[in-house]
Design a protein around this motif. Structure first.
Motif, PDB file in Angstrom:
ATOM      1  N   HIS A  21      -8.267  -4.491  -5.787  1.00 27.37           N
ATOM      2  CA  HIS A  21      -8.954  -3.793  -4.700  1.00 27.37           C
ATOM      3  C   HIS A  21      -7.996  -2.844  -3.974  1.00 27.37           C
ATOM      4  N   LYS A  22      -6.745  -3.251  -3.833  1.00 23.84           N
ATOM      5  CA  LYS A  22      -5.745  -2.394  -3.192  1.00 23.84           C
ATOM      6  C   LYS A  22      -5.491  -1.148  -4.042  1.00 23.84           C
ATOM      7  N   ALA A  75       0.824  -1.202   0.000  1.00 19.32           N
ATOM      8  CA  ALA A  75       0.000   0.000   0.000  1.00 19.32           C
ATOM      9  C   ALA A  75       0.858   1.253   0.000  1.00 19.32           C
ATOM     10  N   LYS A 101      -7.630   0.210  -6.109  1.00 26.61           N
ATOM     11  CA  LYS A 101      -8.826   1.039  -5.993  1.00 26.61           C
ATOM     12  C   LYS A 101      -8.775   1.900  -4.732  1.00 26.61           C
ATOM     13  N   LYS A 102      -8.223   1.353  -3.666  1.00 27.67           N
ATOM     14  CA  LYS A 102      -8.194   2.064  -2.392  1.00 27.67           C
ATOM     15  C   LYS A 102      -7.076   3.107  -2.335  1.00 27.67           C
ATOM     16  N   PHE A 103      -5.887   2.768  -2.840  1.00 24.52           N
ATOM     17  CA  PHE A 103      -4.730   3.622  -2.626  1.00 24.52           C
ATOM     18  C   PHE A 103      -4.259   4.381  -3.872  1.00 24.52           C
ATOM     19  N   PRO A 134      -6.628   5.041  -7.029  1.00 22.79           N
ATOM     20  CA  PRO A 134      -7.805   4.760  -7.865  1.00 22.79           C
ATOM     21  C   PRO A 134      -7.723   5.321  -9.277  1.00 22.79           C
TER      22      PRO A 134
END
Length: 361
Positions: A127-128, A104, A130-132, A134
Motif C-alpha cells: 500500500h505504501k 515513504a 502504491k501511494k509513493f 505506484p
C-alpha cells in the motif's frame, strides 16, 4: 624472514607492482595501520565471476563507497537500502531499492531518481508503494528456510514473505494495479558445499512463487539471489556444479546475484604492524603476534562470527617472504589486551619480530 622458493605478494595476489611498492614505502615511515587499494584487480574479478556463475548477472551494493574504489564504474546494477545512498550514487532503471521496510521518503527518492525496482514482503508495504511509487516494479522478498541449527524456533528466517503469504500478496498487488516482476531470495552464502541444500530450497520457493503468479494471470521474470559466495579461496568445482544444478528450476528467468564482496574484497587490504611477539613454552601452541589493529576497530566483524582472510607478508627489497615454505602456526591478537581481541586463529605465517611492518592482514 627469507623463505626458500617464496612468492611475492604480487605473485600471490596479482596486484600491481607499483601499488605494492607504495605500500612498502608507507609502511616504512609510519606506525599506524592503513588501507591499501588496487582497483586494477576489478576487471579480472568480474571475469572470474562470469566464469564461475555464468547464469547469474552480478550486481553491487551502493553502500560500498570507499573513495579509492568506485564499483559504479563497472556499469553493473546497483542495490540501495537507504535514501542517502540514492542521493550520492548514479542510479538507473536497473537499480533496486532493496529495503522491504523502506520509509515513504526513500520510496519518493527512488521514484525521483528513476529507480523503478522496489522490494516488498508485506501488505502494508504494498500500500505504501502504491501511494509513493505506484509505477515501481515490485520484487517480492521471500522468507528463506533456516539453515539447520540445534535451537531453531522457526522453519523460516526472520523477514520475507512466508509461502502461505505469497498468493495473497500477488492478489493484492493485482488489485492495486502494481506490477510484480520477480522475487528476492536474501541469501548470504559464503561458498561452502554444505550451503547447497539451503540454495536448492530457496530456489524451489522462488519457482513456487512463479507458478502462483502464473495461476493468477501474472508473469514473474526475474530472481535476485543475494550473495552466492565470498571472496577469498576459490569456490570448489563441486560447489559451482551444485549452484548450477540448484538454479535449474529458474534457469529461464533473469538471475542476479550480489557480487559486492566478490569484487571489492580482493582489491582492499589492511597493512598492520607487529607490535609484540609471544612465544609459548608449549611448542604445540601457536605463536601469538600482536598487531596494531583489532576486533574493536577494523576487525569488528570478527565479533559477529566472520573470519578474516589469511594474512600475507608485504615483504620488501631483496627480502620478500612468500607463502609456500617456512611457515609457522600463529594467532593474530589485537592491541587492547582484552581476551576477545583475537583477530585470527590457526593461521600460517613466516616468523616475524616485534616492530616488523612487513605484514598485510
Amino acid at each position: 624472514m627469507k623463505l626458500d622458493a617464496g612468492l611475492s605478494l604480487q605473485q600471490e595476489v596479482g596486484w600491481e607492482r607499483s601499488t605494492i611498492r607504495a605500500a612498502r614505502l608507507l609502511a616504512s615511515c609510519q606506525d599506524s595501520p592503513f588501507l591499501v587499494s588496487c582497483p586494477g584487480v576489478l576487471p579480472e574479478r568480474l571475469a572470474r565471476w562470469k566464469e564461475s556463475f555464468p547464469l547469474v548477472a552480478p550486481s553491487v551494493s551502493a553502500s560500498c563507497s570507499l573513495p579509492s574504489l568506485d564499483l559504479q564504474e563497472l556499469g553493473l546494477p546497483l542495490t540501495f537500502t537507504r535514501k542517502q545512498e540514492l542521493a550520492s550514487s548514479l542510479t538507473s532503471s536497473t537499480s533496486t531499492l532493496a529495503n522491504s521496510l523502506a520509509l515513504a521518503s526513500a520510496l519518493k527518492a527512488a521514484r525521483e531518481m528513476g529507480v523503478d525496482r522496489v522490494t516488498c514482503h508485506s501488505m502494508d508495504q504494498l500500500h505504501k508503494i502504491k501511494k509513493f511509487h505506484p509505477d515501481a516494479r515490485v520484487l517480492l522478498e521471500l522468507a528463506l528456510p533456516c539453515q539447520p541449527t540445534g535451537d531453531s524456533l522457526s522453519s523460516l528466517e526472520a523477514g520475507g514473505a512466508a509461502p502461505e503469504q505469497v498468493s495473497c500478496l500477488l492478489a493484492e498487488a493485482r488489485r492495486l494495479a502494481i506490477q510484480v516482476t520477480g522475487v528476492v531470495l536474501p541469501l548470504l552464502l559464503s561458498g561452502q558445499e554444505e550451503e547447497l541444500p539451503l540454495l536448492r530450497e530457496a530456489v524451489l520457493s522462488a519457482r513456487h512463487a512463479v507458478e502462483l503468479a502464473a495461476l493468477q494471470g501474472g508473469a514473474l521474470t526475474e530472481v535476485q539471489l543475494g550473495r552466492l559466495c565470498l571472496a577469498g579461496t576459490a569456490p570448489s568445482p563441486t560447489f559451482l556444479r551444485g549452484v548450477a544444478a540448484a538454479l535449474a528450476p529458474v534457469a529461464g528467468l533473469a538471475l542476479q546475484g550480489d557480487a559486492t564482496h566478490w569484487l571489492a574484497a580482493p582489491t582492499l587490504t589492511l597493512a598492520a604492524r607487529v607490535i609484540a611477539v609471544r612465544t609459548r613454552k608449549d611448542p604445540a601452541l601457536p605463536i601469538q603476534y600482536y598487531i596494531n589493529e583489532g576486533v574493536f576497530g577494523a576487525f569488528s566483524s570478527v565479533l559477529g562470527g566472520e573470519c578474516v582472510a589469511a594474512p600475507l607478508p608485504l615483504g620488501g627489497g631483496s627480502r620478500r617472504p612468500g607463502l609456500t615454505s617456512g611457515l609457522l602456526g600463529a594467532e593474530l591478537v589485537g592491541p587492547s589486551g582484552d581476551e576477545l581481541d583475537v583477530v585470527a586463529r590457526d593461521v600460517m605465517l613466516p616468523r616475524v619480530q616485534e616492530g616488523d611492518r612487513k605484514s598485510v592482514v
